[in-house]
Motif scaffolding. Structure first.
Motif, PDB file in Angstrom:
ATOM      1  N   LYS A  18      -3.773 -47.595  26.321  1.00  0.00           N
ATOM      2  CA  LYS A  18      -3.770 -49.002  25.936  1.00  0.00           C
ATOM      3  C   LYS A  18      -3.881 -49.175  24.425  1.00  0.00           C
ATOM      4  CE  LYS A  18      -5.885 -50.602  30.276  1.00  0.00           C
ATOM      5  NZ  LYS A  18      -7.013 -51.364  30.882  1.00  0.00           N
ATOM      6  N   GLY A  19      -3.197 -50.181  23.914  1.00  0.00           N
ATOM      7  CA  GLY A  19      -3.312 -50.546  22.513  1.00  0.00           C
ATOM      8  C   GLY A  19      -2.786 -49.514  21.539  1.00  0.00           C
ATOM      9  N   ILE A  20      -1.724 -48.805  21.917  1.00  0.00           N
ATOM     10  CA  ILE A  20      -1.142 -47.786  21.036  1.00  0.00           C
ATOM     11  C   ILE A  20      -0.234 -48.456  19.995  1.00  0.00           C
ATOM     12  CG2 ILE A  20       0.245 -45.690  20.927  1.00  0.00           C
ATOM     13  CD1 ILE A  20      -2.381 -45.341  22.387  1.00  0.00           C
ATOM     14  N   GLU A  21      -0.536 -48.241  18.740  1.00  0.00           N
ATOM     15  CA  GLU A  21       0.262 -48.844  17.662  1.00  0.00           C
ATOM     16  C   GLU A  21       1.629 -48.179  17.550  1.00  0.00           C
ATOM     17  OE1 GLU A  21      -0.607 -51.482  16.086  1.00  0.00           O
ATOM     18  OE2 GLU A  21      -2.631 -51.601  16.944  1.00  0.00           O
ATOM     19  N   GLY A  22       2.613 -48.971  17.138  1.00  0.00           N
ATOM     20  CA  GLY A  22       3.962 -48.430  16.979  1.00  0.00           C
ATOM     21  C   GLY A  22       4.051 -47.369  15.910  1.00  0.00           C
ATOM     22  N   SER A  23       3.091 -47.369  14.968  1.00  0.00           N
ATOM     23  CA  SER A  23       3.096 -46.382  13.887  1.00  0.00           C
ATOM     24  C   SER A  23       2.479 -45.042  14.299  1.00  0.00           C
ATOM     25  CB  SER A  23       2.315 -46.938  12.684  1.00  0.00           C
ATOM     26  OG  SER A  23       0.979 -47.251  13.060  1.00  0.00           O
ATOM     27  N   THR A  24       1.962 -44.970  15.528  1.00  0.00           N
ATOM     28  CA  THR A  24       1.372 -43.719  16.018  1.00  0.00           C
ATOM     29  C   THR A  24       2.437 -42.639  16.096  1.00  0.00           C
ATOM     30  OG1 THR A  24      -0.235 -44.956  17.344  1.00  0.00           O
ATOM     31  CG2 THR A  24       0.119 -42.652  17.939  1.00  0.00           C
ATOM     32  N   THR A  25       2.117 -41.453  15.617  1.00  0.00           N
ATOM     33  CA  THR A  25       3.088 -40.356  15.669  1.00  0.00           C
ATOM     34  C   THR A  25       3.175 -39.784  17.077  1.00  0.00           C
ATOM     35  OG1 THR A  25       1.463 -38.636  15.144  1.00  0.00           O
ATOM     36  CG2 THR A  25       2.550 -39.741  13.285  1.00  0.00           C
ATOM     37  N   LEU A  26       4.270 -39.124  17.349  1.00  0.00           N
ATOM     38  CA  LEU A  26       4.463 -38.485  18.648  1.00  0.00           C
ATOM     39  C   LEU A  26       3.381 -37.436  18.897  1.00  0.00           C
ATOM     40  CD1 LEU A  26       6.103 -37.989  21.203  1.00  0.00           C
ATOM     41  CD2 LEU A  26       7.585 -36.452  19.880  1.00  0.00           C
ATOM     42  N   GLU A  27       3.023 -36.707  17.853  1.00  0.00           N
ATOM     43  CA  GLU A  27       1.979 -35.683  17.973  1.00  0.00           C
ATOM     44  C   GLU A  27       0.652 -36.315  18.392  1.00  0.00           C
ATOM     45  OE1 GLU A  27       0.373 -31.862  15.416  1.00  0.00           O
ATOM     46  OE2 GLU A  27       1.044 -33.652  14.336  1.00  0.00           O
ATOM     47  N   SER A  28       0.320 -37.442  17.772  1.00  0.00           N
ATOM     48  CA  SER A  28      -0.919 -38.139  18.099  1.00  0.00           C
ATOM     49  C   SER A  28      -0.871 -38.714  19.513  1.00  0.00           C
ATOM     50  CB  SER A  28      -1.169 -39.266  17.096  1.00  0.00           C
ATOM     51  OG  SER A  28      -2.345 -39.980  17.414  1.00  0.00           O
ATOM     52  N   LEU A  29       0.293 -39.214  19.899  1.00  0.00           N
ATOM     53  CA  LEU A  29       0.461 -39.759  21.251  1.00  0.00           C
ATOM     54  C   LEU A  29       0.232 -38.669  22.295  1.00  0.00           C
ATOM     55  CD1 LEU A  29       1.431 -42.148  23.095  1.00  0.00           C
ATOM     56  CD2 LEU A  29       3.713 -41.103  22.947  1.00  0.00           C
ATOM     57  N   ILE A  30       0.782 -37.496  22.055  1.00  0.00           N
ATOM     58  CA  ILE A  30       0.603 -36.374  22.991  1.00  0.00           C
ATOM     59  C   ILE A  30      -0.873 -36.009  23.110  1.00  0.00           C
ATOM     60  CG2 ILE A  30       1.073 -33.923  23.351  1.00  0.00           C
ATOM     61  CD1 ILE A  30       3.829 -34.414  22.058  1.00  0.00           C
ATOM     62  N   ALA A  31      -1.546 -35.958  21.968  1.00  0.00           N
ATOM     63  CA  ALA A  31      -2.971 -35.612  21.970  1.00  0.00           C
ATOM     64  C   ALA A  31      -3.789 -36.651  22.732  1.00  0.00           C
ATOM     65  CB  ALA A  31      -3.480 -35.492  20.533  1.00  0.00           C
ATOM     66  N   LYS A  32      -3.472 -37.928  22.539  1.00  0.00           N
ATOM     67  CA  LYS A  32      -4.170 -38.999  23.260  1.00  0.00           C
ATOM     68  C   LYS A  32      -3.935 -38.890  24.761  1.00  0.00           C
ATOM     69  CE  LYS A  32      -3.949 -42.420  19.480  1.00  0.00           C
ATOM     70  NZ  LYS A  32      -5.381 -42.667  19.301  1.00  0.00           N
ATOM     71  N   LYS A  63       7.644 -33.910  15.666  1.00  0.00           N
ATOM     72  CA  LYS A  63       6.527 -34.640  16.274  1.00  0.00           C
ATOM     73  C   LYS A  63       5.830 -35.578  15.289  1.00  0.00           C
ATOM     74  CE  LYS A  63       5.598 -31.170  19.825  1.00  0.00           C
ATOM     75  NZ  LYS A  63       4.611 -30.237  20.418  1.00  0.00           N
ATOM     76  N   SER A  64       6.353 -35.643  14.068  1.00  0.00           N
ATOM     77  CA  SER A  64       5.754 -36.557  13.086  1.00  0.00           C
ATOM     78  C   SER A  64       6.396 -37.938  13.135  1.00  0.00           C
ATOM     79  CB  SER A  64       5.883 -35.983  11.677  1.00  0.00           C
ATOM     80  OG  SER A  64       7.249 -35.909  11.288  1.00  0.00           O
ATOM     81  N   VAL A  65       7.437 -38.092  13.947  1.00  0.00           N
ATOM     82  CA  VAL A  65       8.098 -39.393  14.043  1.00  0.00           C
ATOM     83  C   VAL A  65       7.175 -40.372  14.765  1.00  0.00           C
ATOM     84  CG1 VAL A  65      10.387 -38.373  14.061  1.00  0.00           C
ATOM     85  CG2 VAL A  65       9.241 -38.824  16.228  1.00  0.00           C
ATOM     86  N   THR A  66       7.356 -41.666  14.523  1.00  0.00           N
ATOM     87  CA  THR A  66       6.530 -42.679  15.169  1.00  0.00           C
ATOM     88  C   THR A  66       7.110 -43.039  16.538  1.00  0.00           C
ATOM     89  OG1 THR A  66       7.763 -44.544  14.228  1.00  0.00           O
ATOM     90  CG2 THR A  66       5.941 -43.631  12.934  1.00  0.00           C
ATOM     91  N   ILE A  67       6.241 -43.539  17.408  1.00  0.00           N
ATOM     92  CA  ILE A  67       6.722 -43.897  18.741  1.00  0.00           C
ATOM     93  C   ILE A  67       7.629 -45.126  18.664  1.00  0.00           C
ATOM     94  CG2 ILE A  67       4.729 -42.879  19.884  1.00  0.00           C
ATOM     95  CD1 ILE A  67       3.595 -45.670  20.251  1.00  0.00           C
ATOM     96  N   GLU A  68       7.476 -45.918  17.616  1.00  0.00           N
ATOM     97  CA  GLU A  68       8.348 -47.076  17.427  1.00  0.00           C
ATOM     98  C   GLU A  68       9.780 -46.624  17.197  1.00  0.00           C
ATOM     99  OE1 GLU A  68       8.173 -51.268  14.976  1.00  0.00           O
ATOM    100  OE2 GLU A  68       7.499 -49.453  13.944  1.00  0.00           O
TER     101      GLU A  68
END
Length: 344
Positions: A18-32, A63-68
């Motif tokens: 929940k509440g994942i910002e569009g600027s979050t990187t793919l690497e960070s998304l995977i870790a979350k 993996k440094s690209v943003t999810i946006e």
């Protein structure tokens, strides 16, 4: 800008970010995602993520690209594929097991070596077959009895269906206001297909239904279960404690996973496995847990833990009004907003 809400699916369960910002990187998304599903990141790693319908692999080269930039939207489902960090075994094989031996309920069992059968080394073929059959029967008996299912009671506040489904996905009973998104999913699905969800099908006009289902007084039933099964891409099995029937919603979607609910005629609760491991998401092909659910349903029926919705008599604990049958109870609830009933 409001953050994104993303559904994540793993081999052993589901969850929500929940509440994942569009600027979050793919690497960070995977870790979350790994952290949300309690995956040990020193043992497992994400080898692939599927998104969309039909699911297609995301480009994980950078993996440094943003999810946006990946085009992800709130409500999307991400399917995580995991692999062992240090293992060189073929995909799906567990160390110490025979890859030709299928897993049962997530537990891998090693096949016997060529020199022994069920612990018996003998040249007497008849004795081998006899003991093999006896051992097989013992294993089947053990496999069907080692599963313990527990009824997880959720509040009786007209949102019990949605709360139970959410528990199966996240392992937590939350307040009904936090599962409003499920009502919105159902409303959006129904309004998008007015031919399928006609007045004859819904019992009220499409427009009225879409407004009704989003209110906290609307009860969920078969229509809502089917929609959520298709949306979350999971088979939802409902155990009826009066008929001891198992109704499989989303059965023809060929979904890999299933969750289980128990229904007593007026109330839904979640079913969770307590032993040998705790979980509320199962393989849709796990017949052992289905057999266990049938046994639980029969136990509940014998204990008369159900409500005969056609002939029961209810008393409203708010105003004392007595009603007979489900229709009268629903009518009273709709007209008075009273939802605290007791069977007489």
């Amino acid at each position: 800008m409001t953050g994104l809400n993303l559904r994540i699916r793993f081999p052993d369960g589901q969850g929500v970010l929940k509440g994942i910002e569009g600027s979050t990187t793919l690497e960070s998304l995977i870790a979350k995602g790994l952290d949300t599903m309690n995956v040990k990141q020193d043992v497992k790693e994400c080898s692939q993520i599927l998104s969309g319908f039909p699911p297609k692999p995301l480009d994980m080269t950078d993996k440094s690209v943003t999810i946006e930039s990946l085009g992800l939207k709130s409500g999307d489902t991400l399917i995580f594929k995991l692999s062992d960090k240090t293992s060189s075994l073929p995909s799906g094989q567990v160390f110490g097991t025979n890859p030709s031996t299928p897993a049962q309920n997530g537990v891998e069992t090693a096949a016997p070596s060529n020199s022994e059968t069920n612990g018996i080394i003998t040249n007497d073929t008849n004795r081998v077959l006899e003991n093999s059959e006896e051992s097989l029967n013992k294993r089947l008996k053990t496999n069907s009895s080692d599963i313990v299912l527990k009824r997880v009671v959720v509040p009786a506040d007209n949102s019990c269906l949605f709360t139970s489904i959410n528990y199966c996905m996240c392992g937590e009973v939350i307040q009904s206001e936090h599962i409003q998104f499920m009502r919105e999913i159902i409303s959006a699905t129904v309004s998008s297909d007015q031919e399928k969800y006609s007045e004859a099908f819904l019992g009220k006009s499409n427009e009225k239904y879409c407004s009704w289902i989003q209110t906290k007084d609307a009860w969920g039933g078969a229509i809502e279960v089917q929609i959520l099964a298709e949306y979350f891409q999971v088979m939802i099995v409902v155990v009826d404690t009066q008929s001891v029937s198992l109704t499989k919603f989303g059965e023809f979607g060929n979904f890999d996973q299933m969750m289980m609910l128990i229904y007593d005629g007026i109330h839904y609760d979640a079913l969770c496995q307590q032993s040998p491991t705790r979980k509320s998401i199962f393989s849709s092909k796990d017949e052992r847990v289905l057999d266990t659910a049938r046994i639980l349903g029969e136990t509940e029926r014998k204990a008369h833990n159900y409500t005969d919705t056609t002939g029961f008599t209810l008393k409203c604990l708010v105003c004392g009004h007595k009603m007979k049958g489900q229709k009268e109870a629903q009518s009273h609830a709709m007209s008075t907003k009273h939802t605290n009933f007791s069977e007489v």
